[in-house]
Design a protein around this motif. Structure first.
Motif, PDB file in Angstrom:
ATOM      1  N   MET A 169      -7.457  62.036 -12.008  1.00  0.00           N
ATOM      2  CA  MET A 169      -7.086  60.632 -11.806  1.00  0.00           C
ATOM      3  C   MET A 169      -7.846  60.002 -10.652  1.00  0.00           C
ATOM      4  SD  MET A 169      -4.946  59.737 -14.068  1.00  0.00           S
ATOM      5  CE  MET A 169      -5.803  60.805 -15.182  1.00  0.00           C
ATOM      6  N   LYS A 170      -8.632  60.793  -9.929  1.00  0.00           N
ATOM      7  CA  LYS A 170      -9.365  60.233  -8.792  1.00  0.00           C
ATOM      8  C   LYS A 170     -10.627  59.543  -9.301  1.00  0.00           C
ATOM      9  CE  LYS A 170      -6.682  62.429  -5.880  1.00  0.00           C
ATOM     10  NZ  LYS A 170      -6.085  62.173  -4.613  1.00  0.00           N
ATOM     11  N   SER A 171     -11.184  58.728  -8.455  1.00  0.00           N
ATOM     12  CA  SER A 171     -12.361  57.991  -8.919  1.00  0.00           C
ATOM     13  C   SER A 171     -13.633  58.569  -8.324  1.00  0.00           C
ATOM     14  CB  SER A 171     -12.218  56.521  -8.575  1.00  0.00           C
ATOM     15  OG  SER A 171     -12.817  56.262  -7.340  1.00  0.00           O
ATOM     16  N   ASP A 172     -13.707  59.870  -8.279  1.00  0.00           N
ATOM     17  CA  ASP A 172     -14.854  60.488  -7.614  1.00  0.00           C
ATOM     18  C   ASP A 172     -15.332  61.606  -8.528  1.00  0.00           C
ATOM     19  OD1 ASP A 172     -16.298  62.348  -6.189  1.00  0.00           O
ATOM     20  OD2 ASP A 172     -14.895  62.478  -4.526  1.00  0.00           O
ATOM     21  N   LEU A 173     -16.590  61.524  -8.923  1.00  0.00           N
ATOM     22  CA  LEU A 173     -17.109  62.454  -9.926  1.00  0.00           C
ATOM     23  C   LEU A 173     -16.874  63.905  -9.532  1.00  0.00           C
ATOM     24  CD1 LEU A 173     -20.501  60.727 -10.795  1.00  0.00           C
ATOM     25  CD2 LEU A 173     -18.324  60.554 -11.946  1.00  0.00           C
ATOM     26  N   ILE A 174     -17.103  64.216  -8.246  1.00  0.00           N
ATOM     27  CA  ILE A 174     -16.970  65.607  -7.807  1.00  0.00           C
ATOM     28  C   ILE A 174     -15.529  66.066  -7.997  1.00  0.00           C
ATOM     29  CG2 ILE A 174     -17.240  67.173  -5.861  1.00  0.00           C
ATOM     30  CD1 ILE A 174     -19.853  66.069  -6.670  1.00  0.00           C
ATOM     31  N   ARG A 175     -14.594  65.175  -7.641  1.00  0.00           N
ATOM     32  CA  ARG A 175     -13.191  65.560  -7.772  1.00  0.00           C
ATOM     33  C   ARG A 175     -12.819  65.760  -9.236  1.00  0.00           C
ATOM     34  NH1 ARG A 175     -12.776  63.253  -2.953  1.00  0.00           N
ATOM     35  NH2 ARG A 175     -11.428  64.352  -1.497  1.00  0.00           N
ATOM     36  N   ILE A 176     -13.400  64.965 -10.099  1.00  0.00           N
ATOM     37  CA  ILE A 176     -13.108  65.143 -11.525  1.00  0.00           C
ATOM     38  C   ILE A 176     -13.613  66.511 -11.986  1.00  0.00           C
ATOM     39  CG2 ILE A 176     -13.681  64.304 -13.822  1.00  0.00           C
ATOM     40  CD1 ILE A 176     -13.644  61.493 -12.589  1.00  0.00           C
ATOM     41  N   VAL A 177     -14.797  66.865 -11.520  1.00  0.00           N
ATOM     42  CA  VAL A 177     -15.323  68.182 -11.893  1.00  0.00           C
ATOM     43  C   VAL A 177     -14.394  69.266 -11.372  1.00  0.00           C
ATOM     44  CG1 VAL A 177     -17.238  69.759 -11.615  1.00  0.00           C
ATOM     45  CG2 VAL A 177     -17.687  67.344 -11.956  1.00  0.00           C
ATOM     46  N   VAL A 178     -13.951  69.127 -10.126  1.00  0.00           N
ATOM     47  CA  VAL A 178     -13.042  70.121  -9.552  1.00  0.00           C
ATOM     48  C   VAL A 178     -11.748  70.162 -10.366  1.00  0.00           C
ATOM     49  CG1 VAL A 178     -11.651  70.689  -7.534  1.00  0.00           C
ATOM     50  CG2 VAL A 178     -14.027  70.000  -7.257  1.00  0.00           C
ATOM     51  N   GLY A 179     -11.277  69.002 -10.756  1.00  0.00           N
ATOM     52  CA  GLY A 179     -10.073  68.949 -11.585  1.00  0.00           C
ATOM     53  C   GLY A 179     -10.258  69.705 -12.882  1.00  0.00           C
ATOM     54  N   MET A 180     -11.433  69.543 -13.485  1.00  0.00           N
ATOM     55  CA  MET A 180     -11.716  70.260 -14.729  1.00  0.00           C
ATOM     56  C   MET A 180     -11.695  71.764 -14.483  1.00  0.00           C
ATOM     57  SD  MET A 180     -11.950  67.905 -17.039  1.00  0.00           S
ATOM     58  CE  MET A 180     -11.329  68.994 -18.197  1.00  0.00           C
ATOM     59  N   VAL A 181     -12.253  72.174 -13.334  1.00  0.00           N
ATOM     60  CA  VAL A 181     -12.261  73.612 -13.009  1.00  0.00           C
ATOM     61  C   VAL A 181     -10.827  74.126 -12.945  1.00  0.00           C
ATOM     62  CG1 VAL A 181     -12.829  75.320 -11.253  1.00  0.00           C
ATOM     63  CG2 VAL A 181     -14.432  73.486 -11.779  1.00  0.00           C
ATOM     64  N   LEU A 182      -9.954  73.366 -12.268  1.00  0.00           N
ATOM     65  CA  LEU A 182      -8.563  73.811 -12.134  1.00  0.00           C
ATOM     66  C   LEU A 182      -7.881  73.893 -13.499  1.00  0.00           C
ATOM     67  CD1 LEU A 182      -7.420  71.953  -8.918  1.00  0.00           C
ATOM     68  CD2 LEU A 182      -7.784  74.396  -9.242  1.00  0.00           C
ATOM     69  N   ILE A 183      -8.139  72.898 -14.345  1.00  0.00           N
ATOM     70  CA  ILE A 183      -7.507  72.923 -15.665  1.00  0.00           C
ATOM     71  C   ILE A 183      -8.020  74.109 -16.483  1.00  0.00           C
ATOM     72  CG2 ILE A 183      -7.441  71.678 -17.861  1.00  0.00           C
ATOM     73  CD1 ILE A 183      -6.883  69.198 -16.410  1.00  0.00           C
ATOM     74  N   SER A 184      -9.326  74.381 -16.370  1.00  0.00           N
ATOM     75  CA  SER A 184      -9.863  75.554 -17.063  1.00  0.00           C
ATOM     76  C   SER A 184      -9.204  76.814 -16.531  1.00  0.00           C
ATOM     77  CB  SER A 184     -11.370  75.660 -16.854  1.00  0.00           C
ATOM     78  OG  SER A 184     -12.007  74.555 -17.377  1.00  0.00           O
ATOM     79  N   ASN A 185      -9.022  76.865 -15.206  1.00  0.00           N
ATOM     80  CA  ASN A 185      -8.370  78.044 -14.625  1.00  0.00           C
ATOM     81  C   ASN A 185      -6.965  78.200 -15.174  1.00  0.00           C
ATOM     82  OD1 ASN A 185     -10.526  78.833 -13.163  1.00  0.00           O
ATOM     83  ND2 ASN A 185      -9.822  78.007 -11.205  1.00  0.00           N
ATOM     84  N   ALA A 186      -6.273  77.093 -15.332  1.00  0.00           N
ATOM     85  CA  ALA A 186      -4.929  77.158 -15.891  1.00  0.00           C
ATOM     86  C   ALA A 186      -4.971  77.784 -17.272  1.00  0.00           C
ATOM     87  CB  ALA A 186      -4.315  75.758 -15.962  1.00  0.00           C
ATOM     88  N   ALA A 187      -5.941  77.340 -18.074  1.00  0.00           N
ATOM     89  CA  ALA A 187      -6.051  77.884 -19.427  1.00  0.00           C
ATOM     90  C   ALA A 187      -6.378  79.373 -19.370  1.00  0.00           C
ATOM     91  CB  ALA A 187      -7.112  77.132 -20.207  1.00  0.00           C
ATOM     92  N   ASN A 188      -7.304  79.747 -18.476  1.00  0.00           N
ATOM     93  CA  ASN A 188      -7.677  81.160 -18.384  1.00  0.00           C
ATOM     94  C   ASN A 188      -6.491  82.022 -17.978  1.00  0.00           C
ATOM     95  OD1 ASN A 188     -10.223  80.355 -19.000  1.00  0.00           O
ATOM     96  ND2 ASN A 188     -10.930  80.301 -16.885  1.00  0.00           N
TER      97      ASN A 188
END
Lengths: 819, 171, 124, 460
Positions: free
Chosen positions: C21-40
């Motif tokens: 939900m942040k407006s910063d590309l890097i944070r979005i990428v980090v968010g994706m990493v966390l969501i992937s980790n959740a799935a893993n």
């Protein structure tokens, strides 16, 4: 090519019914043939040829002409005329000498579709009109079109397009009238719509043309879908699209009425009946030959043809017949009155067409053998007269140097006597004067009305008076009165078709027998029984003649009293403009566009909202799923047990989760990355405590590389840019929203994940087999053997993903070079 | 390897650089060996081609960090390694997967067949699955090296026009 | 344990969603990493058995951790990582084009372009 | 079964092309040759499967389930042939136009590989892996051209779809946890014995994942900006090939694996399908650029597929297949036309427009007819009327937006200018001819769809 039947292809019950139906159909066809006097009893090469030849010639006319025209523009017109003439000759031969016939090939067995064509009476009638008048129109256009293009400063290379589409129009009409399969009918039906779409838009640079073409396409195209719906309804119920079968097997009832009503609506819209009539006058944007064809023998005629074709289904419902009566009468009156108030020649004729086809629909609504047969006769008489009148309008306009308004024309009688005489015959034909074919059309019309009883004869009388009046107005407006300016001579190729059509109108008024027999054959198809008619002059005071006399007398009165009612007609027309369906059309089209703009403003356009738009529905659907299914099942969730050996795992889990949550806090990017890797490395520990050393090892390495990459990318960006984003966009509002969304998705994820994990594990699992089989595959590490052997394809896919990522990074950051 | 260039920073920085470089030099071969060991022992113990590839990639990364991109790239001749890793690794893996098809067997049929005798060289087994793992290793190594390489190249391009301080901040 | 695991996965997922939900590309990428980790983590947790590492020789009679989910997790980790790396590269390119890592600025550019297209209009 | 090798050809070619310079002409044609070979393999396989029935192979010669099951059935091969054909057309188009990026041909072949693998696998996790091959290739492809617009589109596309992929992954893992197997056929059997709630929630997650790929309302918000932002050839591939993942996935998972759950959720499918149809069509009407109109149109069109799946049964699934095939061809052609000029383009575009609107002889009317058939066959009269009315309204709106944009672009002179090379335009014409062919010989598609539907068990 492949064969459809397979072992697993289970036919449905409906399909079986369909096959059954087509067997019945054979029998039924034989029955029909034996009833008919004109058809030979069984298929022979001759009867097959009688169908194939006209159809093939009509269908190849357009491509041939297009080809010839592409090679050399000058060849267009001769080839066009020749192909149209051949097609006409073939239809004439096929019906009059070979006696018609039928062909029937399988087309799409899955749906029981058939390429079934039959040259029956109805088909012959319309096919002759389509090819015959097509021939006249193409011949006329070969002189008219160069003049038209010259006025518009357009190149001659635009000619072939015109001829090709006119002939495509003709071909699809011939196909339409012969087709017996409803889906085949639908295809040809829309082909005529396509042809008319491009013809109306022939002067494509003019906004009026584009507007009119779109309107015609929308009105006729969208209503055509109703034909498809009707066809599919019948197919689902009876397993066939073949009309003769359906007529045989369909049982009257609300279902059949609905299906027939849909098909009839499609026909009414195409015939420009109220309330769909508004597209037709607009279609006048097309060059005159198109209008002549469209009104007399093609597009609009196709509409009443369809009603005639499915009439056996329609007449099973009294409601539908009554509806036809109402619509027919409304069109008759609206078209007639509007025709009286128009000044532009083609507009007048257009409204007259609406009115005239209103008669036909009215007659179908009257029902009975007279109604069905009279409707067919009416179409012939109208087609001959109306095409001649349209061509007259074009000729008059051309001769006067571009004048299209009645009030600016006049006195052409002396300059164009031949034109005046020919069009006079045609106008008289439409106005039903004696010694023209038109007289009989009204005779049959009155006869049908009388058969039905009061008050229909009076309604018919009213319609006939209107016709007489506006025809008078049309002809006298052009040819009588004072001369306006100089009249240019017209080429013979333009005059000849008008003359021939005019002569035919007279001939039909004297030798009516061939027309009557064709009508009887056509009426029999529509009515599904014999429809004997006997048009003749009777010099006595029978009711029909009284009605005719009343028409002439009252008509004369109306003409004389024009000043009394002209204002009223104008007011009526004005009301129509303000409240009529065209207004609705415009309103809904612009309304749709405005509404579309309005909701486009609502369309999500930020990535955040795009993601929310996935998470929220996900949450709703998960919630809905729980609501639907959960009450029936108790104990969905289980807490599980914790053992002392699990404590390191729990510590690592807590660390992972806390670090992840902490990652949402820091402003500084460097801190962010460090917190992220803290979470990642704790997760690695979780994997290790889960008994997965391989996973832990890979996770450590991946986490390392990921951290390095993140740091490297951060290092690539100037700190000013990063600083800016740290302070930007983090208002309390957005922050709060982020946490709300995050919290909500956590809840959804929790519900879903917990629900899945709470299930007791299944007793047999493929993993146990993997453990067992690993030594067979020569390995000690079961995970590795799964990766390299049991599920090697997954690993191959995985490294392919890695490879593609490398290619993608290279494409983005080093112009695709790996070195 | 030749005498490394010293950094443009202070004296302490220079000492640090020398230390890093020495350590990097010392660690390079052992790291590569570890990687290969993980690969070879994959079937017997924890680890497989993927791990090996990342470890080997990290060994090279260390050299980049220590010696700077240009120099390490030149000395270790890494220019074409990512492409070789990508192409060679994927092709090798694909061949192990698809060649059995040509022999009339299902995809990914390894030989020797299950249960048959395998030639052992220590813990190393001579089976086609190992060839597949080598393919994985090559691909992953190619990725690790390539990704670092591309980012490093972007860095040097990005900072070529910048001041010395910026360059320092960047690495 | 089931409850704890589910909570941890949910927290990872929620934290990732918050960052998206942040407006910063890097944070979005980090968010994706966390969501992937959740799935893993979820894949790992969905293993049917838990116990010793699946390595021969296996201890007699003891439970062995489900090796199949481990293999799946491994594959998923690698795939997730590759895609994250690509996403990062895209984010970096976006920065090069706009000289900003602000999503808002990206979207402003998009809107500007769209409104240019919207100027003239007629239905046919 | 060595036919799989032919399909694997695109994989080999993709790897080799990865280190070649795709901008060179010969490399471009090499990629076309490779994909053509793979296409020939797919067609050959399709012929075998359609003639002899489902073919199956287990990786590593293990028992099914232990090794990965590859299964070629009618449904799979139809989607594989369709997607490969679409990618081939777009690749030829771009090679003729001049490839502007080294990696383009390789990525296209990787995409084809991923899609073919996904359509031909019988293993849920393997499905995910191929799915990711296709997705990551398309993330990179959206950025093709590497302009600011493309990069922006790629970022949005990748983020949103990555979220979808993660959801799918969670769904697959949950299925494994619930059933103890990854083989799709086996999962289908075993879910019957599992309580409804967890399976239903898993089904929801998987549905959302496919909904995102397919661009269904309300998961579609990424779609317009991506389809309009990327290059025409890529947009064609996204809508004509990649979106097939969504329709195929919904058919496969809804029709074969999670049958009971599809039936429970049928209402939700119908509601979302309706929303998609109406929303997509309404948005499309006043859009200014043709690419935007087509993008919104595809949101509407997939709604029909969802409706058909919601109806289910042999008739519903067959209708879904017919619609998916026709829609993929239409969208490919339309997007390719967006990048072209010249009068033959207008002819190709209008054929696709007829097809979208359901005007014969363009093939689109078959999809509409199949939907009407499915709708009319519904048991409840109210449901039947609702579906028929909906499809009618949706169709009416598609008339409005398709012909408005056609007239604006090709008649009102907004697309005037130098005509594109004839070779490029002939790609569009070939596609248009295919659409006409399907309309003129309906048995081809109807027979195929019937066979594909017979593979699925739901309601049959």
């Amino acid at each position: 090519m492949y064969n459809v039947p397979t072992v697993r292809n289970t036919p449905t019950i409906r399909r079986l019914e369909g096959e059954h139906g087509s067997k019945q159909n054979r029998k039924h066809l034989e029955l029909r043939f034996s009833r008919s006097q004109t058809h030979p009893p069984e298929d022979s090469p001759l009867t097959t040829l009688a169908v194939i030849l006209p159809l093939a010639l009509a269908l190849v006319a357009a491509p041939l002409t297009a080809l010839a025209g592409t090679i050399r523009t000058a060849w267009t017109a001769p080839v066009g005329v020749a192909t149209a003439a051949l097609a006409f000759a073939a239809v004439l031969w096929g019906w009059a000498f070979a006696g018609g016939g039928s062909v029937d090939f399988p087309w799409a067995p899955t749906w029981n579709l058939r390429l079934a064509f039959e040259l029956d009476g109805l088909a012959a009638l319309y096919a002759m009109l389509a090819t015959g008048i097509g021939l006249a129109v193409v011949a006329y256009a070969s002189k008219y079109l160069p003049l038209h293009l010259e006025h518009q400063n357009r190149p001659d290379t635009d000619i072939p397009r015109f001829h090709a589409f006119i002939l495509m129009f003709m071909g699809s009409m011939v196909g339409l009238v012969m087709a017996q399969d409803l889906l085949l009918i639908f295809i040809f039906w829309d082909l005529t719509a396509i042809a008319s779409y491009f013809l109306i838009a022939y002067d494509v640079h003019e906004e009026e043309s584009r507007y009119s073409a779109l309107m015609a396409m929308l009105v006729t195209g969208i209503t055509a879908v109703l034909l498809l719906i009707g066809a599919m309804m019948l197919y689902v119920e009876y397993g066939t699209f073949l009309l003769p079968d359906l007529i045989e097997t369909a049982e009257p009832g609300i279902y059949l009425t609905a299906a027939a009503a849909f098909m009839a609506i499609a026909g009414l819209a195409k015939s420009a009946q109220v309330p769909f009539h508004f597209w037709l006058p607009r279609a006048m944007a097309a060059p005159t030959p198109v209008s002549a064809y469209l009104h007399s023998a093609a597009m609009v005629a196709a509409g009443v043809f369809l009603i005639g074709r499915v009439y056996p289904l329609v007449q099973t419902s009294q409601f539908l017949l009554d509806a036809l009566l109402v619509i027919g009468f409304a069109s008759m009156v609206v078209g007639g009155i509007l025709a009286l108030s128009r000044d532009v020649l083609k507009q007048l004729l257009a409204y007259s067409t609406i009115s005239q086809y209103g008669y036909v629909v009215f007659m179908f609504g009257l029902g009975g053998p007279y109604g069905a047969a009279a409707a067919s006769f009416y179409v012939i008489a109208h087609a001959l007269a109306k095409s001649a009148l349209f061509l007259t309008a074009g000729a008059a306009t051309e001769s006067s140097g571009g004048e299209t308004r009645l009030s600016h024309l006049g006195g052409m009688l002396r300059q164009q006597p031949l034109l005046a005489a020919s069009s006079g015959a045609a106008a008289a034909g439409l106005a039903a004067l004696p010694l023209t074919i038109g007289f009989f059309k009204d005779e049959l019309f009155f006869e049908a009305a009388l058969e039905r009883g009061m008050p229909f004869p009076l309604l018919a009388l009213f319609g006939a008076i209107l016709t007489l009046t506006y025809m008078w107005r049309f002809w006298t407006g052009i040819f009588l009165g004072e001369e306006r300016g100089e009249s240019r001579p017209l080429p013979a190729a333009m005059l000849a078709p008008i003359t021939i059509l005019g002569v035919l109108t007279i001939v039909g008024g004297i030798f009516v027998a061939p027309f009557a027999s064709l009508t009887e054959a056509a009426g029999m198809v529509s009515f599904n029984a014999e429809t004997p008619i006997s048009p003749a002059y009777h010099l006595d005071l029978r009711p029909v003649n009284l009605l005719a006399l009343a028409t002439f007398g009252l008509g004369a009165l109306v003409i004389i009293s024009r000043p009394l009612w002209a204002g009223a007609a104008g007011v009526f027309s004005r009301i129509g403009e303000v409240l009529g369906p065209q207004r609705w059309y415009d309103f809904s089209l612009t309304g749709l566009n405005k509404f579309s703009d309005r909701i486009h403003w609502l369309e999500v356009d930020t990535l955040r909202s795009r993601i929310v738009a996935i998470l929220i529905p996900l949450g709703i659907l998960v919630g809905a799923g729980l609501l639907v299914a959960a009450p029936a099942e108790a104990g969905i969730y289980s807490v599980g047990t914790v053992e002392s050996a699990d404590i390191p795992l729990i510590v690592a889990l807590v660390l992972t989760a806390v670090a992840a949550v902490a990652a949402t806090v820091p402003r500084n990017h460097l801190t962010l990355v460090l917190v992220l890797s803290a979470s990642g490395f704790s997760l690695t520990a979780v994997y290790a405590f889960f008994g997965g050393p391989d996973v832990a090892l890979v996770a450590v390495l991946v986490e390392t590389i990921l951290t390095i990459l993140l740091l490297a990318v951060l290092a690539l960006m100037p700190s000013a840019v990063l600083k800016r984003s740290e302070t930007h966009g983090s208002t309390p509002g957005t922050k709060r929203r982020a946490y709300i969304v995050g919290g909500a998705s956590a809840v959804v994820a929790f519900l879903g994940v917990w629900g899945a994990l709470s299930r007791p594990t299944p007793e047999e699992s493929v993993a146990a087999q993997h453990i067992e089989l690993a030594p067979d595959a020569h390995a000690n590490d079961i995970v590795t053997v799964i990766l390299a052997d049991f599920r090697g394809l997954d690993t191959l896919g995985e490294i392919t993903v890695v490879g593609i990522a490398l290619l993608g990074i290279a494409a983005l950051l080093s112009r695709g070079r790996l070195w | 390897m030749t005498e490394p260039k010293t950094g443009s920073g202070a004296k302490g920085g220079a000492t640090m650089t020398v230390m890093t470089q020495t350590i990097a030099r010392i660690l390079f071969l052992p790291a590569l060996m570890t990687g290969i060991a993980v690969l070879i022992k994959g079937y017997a113990d924890v680890g497989d081609g993927f791990n090996a590839g990342v470890i080997a990639g990290l060994a090279f990364l260390l050299q980049y960090v220590a010696f700077g991109y240009e120099e390490a790239r030149e000395k270790l001749r890494t220019k074409y390694l990512p492409a070789i890793g990508f192409c060679g690794g994927l092709l090798l893996a694909l061949l192990t997967a698809f060649v059995p098809l040509l022999l009339g067997k299902p995809i990914f049929t390894h030989s020797p067949a299950p249960g048959a005798e395998v030639i052992h060289i220590g813990t190393f087994e001579l089976i086609t699955a190992v060839a597949f793992d080598v393919g994985v290793f090559l691909m992953v190594f190619g990725f690790a090296l390539g990704a670092i390489d591309i980012v490093a190249r972007a860095t040097s391009r990005n900072h070529a026009g910048g001041s010395a301080e910026e360059r320092e901040a960047g690495t | 344990m089931t409850l704890l695991l589910s909570l941890a996965i949910a927290m990872l997922f929620g934290a990732g969603a918050t960052l998206l939900m942040k407006s910063d590309l890097i944070r979005i990428v980090v968010g994706m990493v966390l969501i992937s980790n959740a799935a893993n983590l979820f894949i790992m947790a969905s293993g049917l058995s838990r116990g010793f590492a699946p390595l021969y020789p296996l201890p007699e009679g003891a439970l062995v951790s489900d090796p199949l989910v481990q293999a799946m997790t491994l594959t998923a980790i690698v795939i997730g990582f590759s895609i994250t790396a690509l996403l990062l590269a895209i984010a970096y390119r976006a920065y090069l084009d706009l000289d900003s890592v602000e999503l808002d600025e990206l979207e402003e550019a998009e809107e500007r372009e769209e409104s240019e297209q919207e100027k003239e209009w007629r239905p046919f | 079964m060595s036919l799989v090798f032919l399909i694997g050809l695109s994989w080999f070619f993709a790897v080799i092309l990865g280190v070649l310079d795709g901008r060179r002409r010969w490399v471009g044609w090499l990629s076309v040759a490779g994909l053509t070979a793979a296409f020939a393999g797919v067609i050959w396989l399709s012929v075998l499967v359609l003639r002899d029935g489902t073919l199956q192979m287990v990786g590593g010669d293990w028992a099914p389930g232990v090794g990965i099951v590859l299964r070629a059935d009618a449904l799979g091969v139809i989607f594989a042939s369709l997607s490969t054909a679409v990618i081939l057309a777009a690749l030829i188009y771009e090679v003729l136009d001049g490839v502007s990026s080294r990696m383009f041909p390789s990525l296209m072949l990787f995409l084809a590989t991923g899609l073919n693998g996904l359509f031909l696998t019988g293993d849920a996790f393997n499905f995910y892996v191929f799915f990711e091959i296709a997705m990551i290739a398309s993330y990179a492809l959206v950025a093709y051209g590497e302009g600011a617009r493309q990069i922006r589109a790629a970022f949005i596309f990748a983020t949103v779809n990555l979220l979808g992929s993660v959801l799918f992954l969670i769904g697959v893992a949950a299925l494994y946890h619930l059933t103890g197997t990854l083989e799709m056929a086996e999962i289908a059997v075993r879910t019957q014995g599992v309580a409804t709630v967890p399976v239903l929630l898993t089904a929801v997650v998987i549905f959302v994942a496919f909904g995102v790929k397919l661009g269904l309302f309300p998961f579609h918000f990424w779609l317009p900006v991506v389809y309009t932002g990327t290059r025409p050839a890529v947009a064609a591939v996204l809508s004509g090939a990649l979106a097939n993942i969504g329709s195929y996935g919904l058919l496969r998972f809804g029709g074969e694996i999670l049958v009971r759950e599809r039936e429970i959720g049928a209402t939700a499918l119908l509601v979302l399908g309706t929303a998609s149809i109406i929303y997509g069509a309404l948005q499309a009407i006043s859009r200014r650029r043709s690419s935007e109109v087509i993008a919104y149109s595809s949101i509407g069109q997939v709604g029909y597929i969802l409706i058909a799946i919601g109806i289910g049964g042999p008739v519903g699934f067959a209708a879904a297949v017919v619609y998916a095939v026709i829609n993929a061809l239409n969208k490919t052609l339309l997007f390719l036309c967006c990048g072209l000029r010249g009068w033959l383009v207008g002819a190709a575009f209008v054929i696709a427009a007829f097809s979208v609107a359901g005007v014969p002889p363009a093939g689109g009317f078959l999809g509409k007819a199949a939907l009407f058939e499915a709708g009319v066959s519904l048991g409840s009269p109210a449901g039947a009327i609702a579906v028929v009315v909906l499809v009618f309204i949706g169709g009416a709106l598609s008339f409005v937006y398709m012909f408005q944009i056609y007239q604006r672009d090709f008649w009102a002179g907004e697309k005037e200018g130098k005509a594109s090379p004839l070779a490029l335009r002939s790609v569009a014409l070939v596609l248009a001819a295919m659409i006409l062919f399907i309309g003129l010989w309906p048995e081809f598609l109807l027979g195929l769809s019937r066979q594909a539907a017979s593979v699925l068990s739901g309601g049959g």
